[in-house]
Design an enzyme around this catalytic site. Structure first.
Site, PDB file in Angstrom:
ATOM      1  N   ASN A 132      -8.190  -0.330  -4.961  1.00 34.08           N
ATOM      2  CA  ASN A 132      -9.610  -0.611  -4.791  1.00 34.08           C
ATOM      3  C   ASN A 132     -10.468   0.189  -5.760  1.00 34.08           C
ATOM      4  O   ASN A 132     -11.476  -0.313  -6.264  1.00 34.08           O
ATOM      5  CB  ASN A 132     -10.035  -0.316  -3.348  1.00 34.08           C
ATOM      6  CG  ASN A 132      -9.515  -1.352  -2.372  1.00 34.08           C
ATOM      7  OD1 ASN A 132      -9.233  -2.482  -2.749  1.00 34.08           O
ATOM      8  ND2 ASN A 132      -9.377  -0.966  -1.115  1.00 34.08           N
ATOM      9  N   GLU A 238     -12.665  -1.746   4.677  1.00 29.56           N
ATOM     10  CA  GLU A 238     -13.516  -1.758   3.493  1.00 29.56           C
ATOM     11  C   GLU A 238     -12.701  -1.645   2.211  1.00 29.56           C
ATOM     12  O   GLU A 238     -11.680  -0.959   2.159  1.00 29.56           O
ATOM     13  CB  GLU A 238     -14.536  -0.616   3.562  1.00 29.56           C
ATOM     14  CG  GLU A 238     -15.426  -0.646   4.794  1.00 29.56           C
ATOM     15  CD  GLU A 238     -16.317  -1.862   4.870  1.00 29.56           C
ATOM     16  OE1 GLU A 238     -16.447  -2.580   3.859  1.00 29.56           O
ATOM     17  OE2 GLU A 238     -16.883  -2.108   5.953  1.00 29.56           O
ATOM     18  N   CYS A 239     -13.194  -2.308   1.173  1.00 31.43           N
ATOM     19  CA  CYS A 239     -12.519  -2.266  -0.129  1.00 31.43           C
ATOM     20  C   CYS A 239     -13.001  -1.108  -0.976  1.00 31.43           C
ATOM     21  O   CYS A 239     -12.522  -0.909  -2.093  1.00 31.43           O
ATOM     22  CB  CYS A 239     -12.753  -3.572  -0.881  1.00 31.43           C
ATOM     23  SG  CYS A 239     -14.476  -3.833  -1.347  1.00 31.43           S
ATOM     24  N   GLY A 240     -13.963  -0.340  -0.468  1.00 28.37           N
ATOM     25  CA  GLY A 240     -14.484   0.791  -1.218  1.00 28.37           C
ATOM     26  C   GLY A 240     -15.881   0.570  -1.754  1.00 28.37           C
ATOM     27  O   GLY A 240     -16.611   1.533  -2.004  1.00 28.37           O
TER      28      GLY A 240
END
Length: 244
Positions: A132, A238-240
């Site tokens: 990510n 979350e992907c970041g």
């Protein structure tokens, strides 16, 4: 609501920034999504940008913000591993809504990354976080810098996951104002907006997907699963992009 000084707020510790924005957020909670966008455009500094993953409900925020601020740069961080249907959806919405699409990618191609690191998404939380960082976080940071962004709109909703349940309408992230106009919308409101404006869900919604990201870390929803369990093998939501 009083004017907000981004530079002054960035000098504060994170906790103090939250407190400084508390009164404004209390008032923003009483506004409609359209009113929140209009307020931000009038009271927060430009340049303005909108990010989108072109996921299941992406048409909502893309239409809502773009109709108030036509030609706003729309940032897509393309990992190279999106579903074919996602790329088709991107083309469809870009044409239909006349989006000012700005695509950002990692400096290393997907093939080069796999040769160098292996399949990072199969290497647990640490591998997913590195993936990510390379494919989402760094390209987004670059986009915000190159586009001189000071106010960033995004389409997150509290209902989507526990990690988003307490997000405010307005915050500061990556040194810029971040505005979440539809943060308090539920699934019914999303559906009604799409119907009202002749917009569609992502094509994979009809196949049982509640959230869509990369092909290798997205699963169909099955009975008993929370929406957040359909991404990153349930290890992360979350992907970041929306953390920090």
């Amino acid at each position: 609501m009083s004017q907000l000084d981004l530079n002054a707020l960035n000098e504060l510790p994170k906790v103090d920034r939250v407190l400084a924005l508390a009164e404004t957020n209390a008032q923003l909670e009483t506004l409609t999504a359209e009113e929140r966008v209009a307020w931000a455009l009038e009271n927060l500094p430009g340049e303005y940008v909108l990010s989108s993953s072109f996921g299941i409900q992406a048409a909502v925020s893309l239409h809502l913000v773009n109709q108030i601020r036509p030609d706003i740069p729309v940032i897509l961080t393309d990992t190279g591993y999106l579903f074919p249907e996602t790329y088709q959806f991107i083309d469809e919405l870009t044409d239909k809504l006349k989006l000012n699409l700005k695509v950002y990618r990692a400096g290393e191609s997907p093939a080069w990354q796999e040769a160098r690191y292996g399949k990072l998404w199969e290497q647990g939380v640490e591998g997913i976080e590195k993936y990510n960082e390379i494919n989402k976080v760094e390209p987004m940071n670059r986009a915000l810098k190159e586009l001189n962004a000071q106010t960033w709109f995004a389409g997150l909703r509290r209902e989507q996951s526990g990690s988003r349940a307490h997000l405010p309408v307005l915050a500061i992230q990556r040194g810029v104002f971040k505005v979440l106009p539809i943060i308090d919308w539920d699934n019914r409101t999303v559906y009604q907006y799409l119907q009202k404006h002749g917009l569609k869900y992502h094509p994979l919604w009809a196949q049982g997907y509640l959230s869509v990201g990369d092909t290798h870390t997205t699963r169909k929803w099955e009975p008993g699963m929370a929406e957040e369990e359909t991404r990153f093998f349930g290890l992360k939501r979350e992907c970041g992009l929306h953390e920090g």
